[in-house]
Design a protein around this motif. Structure first.
Motif, PDB file in Angstrom:
ATOM      1  N   ARG A 176       0.831  -1.201   0.000  1.00 38.88           N
ATOM      2  CA  ARG A 176       0.000   0.000   0.000  1.00 38.88           C
ATOM      3  C   ARG A 176       0.870   1.258   0.000  1.00 38.88           C
ATOM      4  NH1 ARG A 176      -4.276   2.376  -1.941  1.00 38.88           N
ATOM      5  NH2 ARG A 176      -5.440   3.689  -0.475  1.00 38.88           N
ATOM      6  N   ALA A 177       1.949   1.267   0.784  1.00 40.17           N
ATOM      7  CA  ALA A 177       2.853   2.416   0.828  1.00 40.17           C
ATOM      8  C   ALA A 177       3.512   2.629  -0.533  1.00 40.17           C
ATOM      9  CB  ALA A 177       3.912   2.212   1.911  1.00 40.17           C
ATOM     10  N   ASP A 178       3.896   1.543  -1.189  1.00 41.52           N
ATOM     11  CA  ASP A 178       4.518   1.657  -2.508  1.00 41.52           C
ATOM     12  C   ASP A 178       3.519   2.220  -3.525  1.00 41.52           C
ATOM     13  OD1 ASP A 178       6.879   1.083  -4.220  1.00 41.52           O
ATOM     14  OD2 ASP A 178       5.457  -0.232  -5.239  1.00 41.52           O
ATOM     15  N   GLN A 179       2.265   1.807  -3.423  1.00 38.76           N
ATOM     16  CA  GLN A 179       1.220   2.328  -4.315  1.00 38.76           C
ATOM     17  C   GLN A 179       1.022   3.831  -4.097  1.00 38.76           C
ATOM     18  OE1 GLN A 179      -2.665   0.760  -3.540  1.00 38.76           O
ATOM     19  NE2 GLN A 179      -3.548   1.582  -5.436  1.00 38.76           N
ATOM     20  N   LEU A 180       0.983   4.236  -2.838  1.00 37.62           N
ATOM     21  CA  LEU A 180       0.817   5.653  -2.538  1.00 37.62           C
ATOM     22  C   LEU A 180       2.018   6.469  -3.000  1.00 37.62           C
ATOM     23  CD1 LEU A 180      -0.733   5.366   1.039  1.00 37.62           C
ATOM     24  CD2 LEU A 180      -1.919   6.009  -1.070  1.00 37.62           C
ATOM     25  N   ARG A 181       3.197   5.888  -2.945  1.00 35.06           N
ATOM     26  CA  ARG A 181       4.396   6.589  -3.438  1.00 35.06           C
ATOM     27  C   ARG A 181       4.274   6.877  -4.930  1.00 35.06           C
ATOM     28  NH1 ARG A 181      10.031   3.517  -2.992  1.00 35.06           N
ATOM     29  NH2 ARG A 181       8.783   2.028  -4.201  1.00 35.06           N
ATOM     30  N   SER A 182       3.771   5.911  -5.689  1.00 38.09           N
ATOM     31  CA  SER A 182       3.590   6.116  -7.131  1.00 38.09           C
ATOM     32  C   SER A 182       2.583   7.238  -7.399  1.00 38.09           C
ATOM     33  CB  SER A 182       3.115   4.817  -7.786  1.00 38.09           C
ATOM     34  OG  SER A 182       4.067   3.790  -7.608  1.00 38.09           O
ATOM     35  N   ILE A 183       1.519   7.284  -6.602  1.00 29.41           N
ATOM     36  CA  ILE A 183       0.513   8.346  -6.781  1.00 29.41           C
ATOM     37  C   ILE A 183       1.118   9.706  -6.453  1.00 29.41           C
ATOM     38  CG2 ILE A 183      -1.703   9.222  -5.977  1.00 29.41           C
ATOM     39  CD1 ILE A 183      -2.541   6.352  -5.429  1.00 29.41           C
ATOM     40  N   LEU A 184       1.914   9.770  -5.378  1.00 21.90           N
ATOM     41  CA  LEU A 184       2.544  11.038  -5.005  1.00 21.90           C
ATOM     42  C   LEU A 184       3.504  11.520  -6.093  1.00 21.90           C
ATOM     43  CD1 LEU A 184       3.252  10.341  -1.240  1.00 21.90           C
ATOM     44  CD2 LEU A 184       1.756  12.120  -2.138  1.00 21.90           C
ATOM     45  N   ASP A 185       4.263  10.607  -6.657  1.00 22.71           N
ATOM     46  CA  ASP A 185       5.185  10.985  -7.733  1.00 22.71           C
ATOM     47  C   ASP A 185       4.416  11.527  -8.941  1.00 22.71           C
ATOM     48  OD1 ASP A 185       7.316  10.206  -6.189  1.00 22.71           O
ATOM     49  OD2 ASP A 185       7.493   8.215  -7.094  1.00 22.71           O
ATOM     50  N   THR A 245       3.258  22.204  -2.572  1.00 18.85           N
ATOM     51  CA  THR A 245       2.648  20.911  -2.895  1.00 18.85           C
ATOM     52  C   THR A 245       3.684  19.943  -3.420  1.00 18.85           C
ATOM     53  OG1 THR A 245       0.555  22.008  -3.443  1.00 18.85           O
ATOM     54  CG2 THR A 245       0.872  19.775  -4.273  1.00 18.85           C
ATOM     55  N   ALA A 246       4.534  20.406  -4.334  1.00 21.90           N
ATOM     56  CA  ALA A 246       5.557  19.535  -4.917  1.00 21.90           C
ATOM     57  C   ALA A 246       6.558  19.065  -3.861  1.00 21.90           C
ATOM     58  CB  ALA A 246       6.277  20.272  -6.038  1.00 21.90           C
ATOM     59  N   VAL A 247       6.991  19.986  -3.003  1.00 19.06           N
ATOM     60  CA  VAL A 247       7.969  19.633  -1.966  1.00 19.06           C
ATOM     61  C   VAL A 247       7.376  18.620  -0.994  1.00 19.06           C
ATOM     62  CG1 VAL A 247       9.250  20.519   0.014  1.00 19.06           C
ATOM     63  CG2 VAL A 247       9.270  21.775  -2.140  1.00 19.06           C
ATOM     64  N   ALA A 248       6.125  18.820  -0.594  1.00 18.20           N
ATOM     65  CA  ALA A 248       5.485  17.886   0.338  1.00 18.20           C
ATOM     66  C   ALA A 248       5.350  16.510  -0.293  1.00 18.20           C
ATOM     67  CB  ALA A 248       4.118  18.416   0.744  1.00 18.20           C
ATOM     68  N   ALA A 249       4.926  16.460  -1.563  1.00 16.98           N
ATOM     69  CA  ALA A 249       4.769  15.169  -2.242  1.00 16.98           C
ATOM     70  C   ALA A 249       6.103  14.445  -2.355  1.00 16.98           C
ATOM     71  CB  ALA A 249       4.164  15.383  -3.632  1.00 16.98           C
ATOM     72  N   LEU A 250       7.142  15.179  -2.718  1.00 15.90           N
ATOM     73  CA  LEU A 250       8.465  14.557  -2.858  1.00 15.90           C
ATOM     74  C   LEU A 250       9.026  14.129  -1.501  1.00 15.90           C
ATOM     75  CD1 LEU A 250      10.036  16.945  -5.534  1.00 15.90           C
ATOM     76  CD2 LEU A 250       9.211  14.603  -5.869  1.00 15.90           C
ATOM     77  N   ALA A 251       8.784  14.917  -0.460  1.00 16.88           N
ATOM     78  CA  ALA A 251       9.283  14.575   0.871  1.00 16.88           C
ATOM     79  C   ALA A 251       8.625  13.301   1.390  1.00 16.88           C
ATOM     80  CB  ALA A 251       9.037  15.735   1.842  1.00 16.88           C
ATOM     81  N   ILE A 252       7.315  13.186   1.217  1.00 11.03           N
ATOM     82  CA  ILE A 252       6.608  11.981   1.680  1.00 11.03           C
ATOM     83  C   ILE A 252       7.021  10.777   0.841  1.00 11.03           C
ATOM     84  CG2 ILE A 252       4.338  10.934   2.004  1.00 11.03           C
ATOM     85  CD1 ILE A 252       3.244  13.794   2.370  1.00 11.03           C
ATOM     86  N   SER A 253       7.147  10.979  -0.484  1.00  9.74           N
ATOM     87  CA  SER A 253       7.582   9.888  -1.357  1.00  9.74           C
ATOM     88  C   SER A 253       8.982   9.416  -0.982  1.00  9.74           C
ATOM     89  CB  SER A 253       7.562  10.357  -2.813  1.00  9.74           C
ATOM     90  OG  SER A 253       8.077   9.355  -3.669  1.00  9.74           O
ATOM     91  N   HIS A 254       9.870  10.365  -0.666  1.00 12.12           N
ATOM     92  CA  HIS A 254      11.241  10.001  -0.264  1.00 12.12           C
ATOM     93  C   HIS A 254      11.228   9.237   1.055  1.00 12.12           C
ATOM     94  CE1 HIS A 254      15.572  10.294   0.136  1.00 12.12           C
ATOM     95  NE2 HIS A 254      15.424  10.803   1.352  1.00 12.12           N
ATOM     96  N   ALA A 255      10.370   9.666   1.988  1.00 15.49           N
ATOM     97  CA  ALA A 255      10.283   8.953   3.269  1.00 15.49           C
ATOM     98  C   ALA A 255       9.825   7.514   3.052  1.00 15.49           C
ATOM     99  CB  ALA A 255       9.320   9.687   4.203  1.00 15.49           C
TER     100      ALA A 255
END
Length: 226
Positions: A135-144, A155-165
């Motif tokens: 599920r986390a991997d799926q959400l990472r793809s959506i964030l990217d 928005t971009a920084v938050a998405a990239l920060a969460i995806s990186h985490a």
């Protein structure tokens, strides 16, 4: 009220007609007096009327043309203003939806990451840990996918920060193999907290953008990622 206004306008029009007649009468008397004093005799009123009529026609044509030009300018300004507002509304709408989507996905990601770390700490069944990882991997793809040209900086920084985490925590999970060590647990918790700080900034931005949309009358969809 309308009848009273009509009556007042009729009286005003009659006053202007009377004033115009007085002006014409006085002008005729002055012209006759001047011509008599100069010894030019009685004027040719037909020629005078034609000359005055020609001048009046030229002045009238100029005024009509000027009025039409002013109306065309006003219509063009109104059209440009409407197009500018539409473009601004479209940009604001896109920024707001992007922020809302990242907030929704990021919130789900935070839950998944905390669940993933907890599942390793309490030694839950492997299938449950794998569920959190998938599920986390799926959400990472959506964030990217949420990061695109024109996306708001926050928005971009938050998405990239969460995806990186998500990327780093999943990597830690694979590297640890068995039970979580205290060092890795603390590192994962810190990454979750850092990502959550970016998410909080984005939540504030999203609330501000939504308020702007409401103030400008821009409708917003309530789409959520499942």
């Amino acid at each position: 009220m309308e009848t009273k206004n009509f009556g007042m306008k009729a009286v005003e029009a009659l006053c202007w007609v009377f004033f115009g007649a007085c002006v014409l009468g006085i002008s005729r008397w002055l012209i006759l007096y001047a011509l008599g004093a100069l010894g030019w005799g009685t004027p040719d009123w037909a020629a005078w009327v034609q000359a005055v009529g020609s001048i009046a026609a030229i002045v009238g044509a100029f005024l009509i043309s000027h009025q039409q030009h002013m109306k065309a300018q006003a219509a063009e300004k109104a059209r440009q203003k409407a197009e500018q507002k539409k473009a601004e509304d479209t940009e604001l709408h896109a920024r707001t939806l992007a922020a809302k989507n990242v907030v929704q996905v990021g919130s789900h990601a935070m839950e998944m990451l905390r669940g993933l770390v907890d599942s390793r700490q309490v030694d839950k069944p492997a299938w449950e840990t794998e569920k959190y990882e998938a599920r986390a991997d799926q959400l990472r793809s959506i964030l990217d996918a949420c990061v695109a040209p024109g996306t708001d900086h926050v928005t971009a920084v938050a998405a990239l920060a969460i995806s990186h985490a998500i990327t780093m925590i999943l990597a830690d999970m694979k590297n640890v193999g068995g039970a979580m060590t205290q060092e890795i647990t603390m590192r994962c918790d810190q990454r979750v907290e850092d990502a959550h700080a970016f998410l909080c900034r984005l939540i504030n931005l999203s609330a501000m953008l939504i308020a702007k949309c409401k103030a400008r009358g821009i409708p917003l969809e309530s789409d959520e990622f499942e």
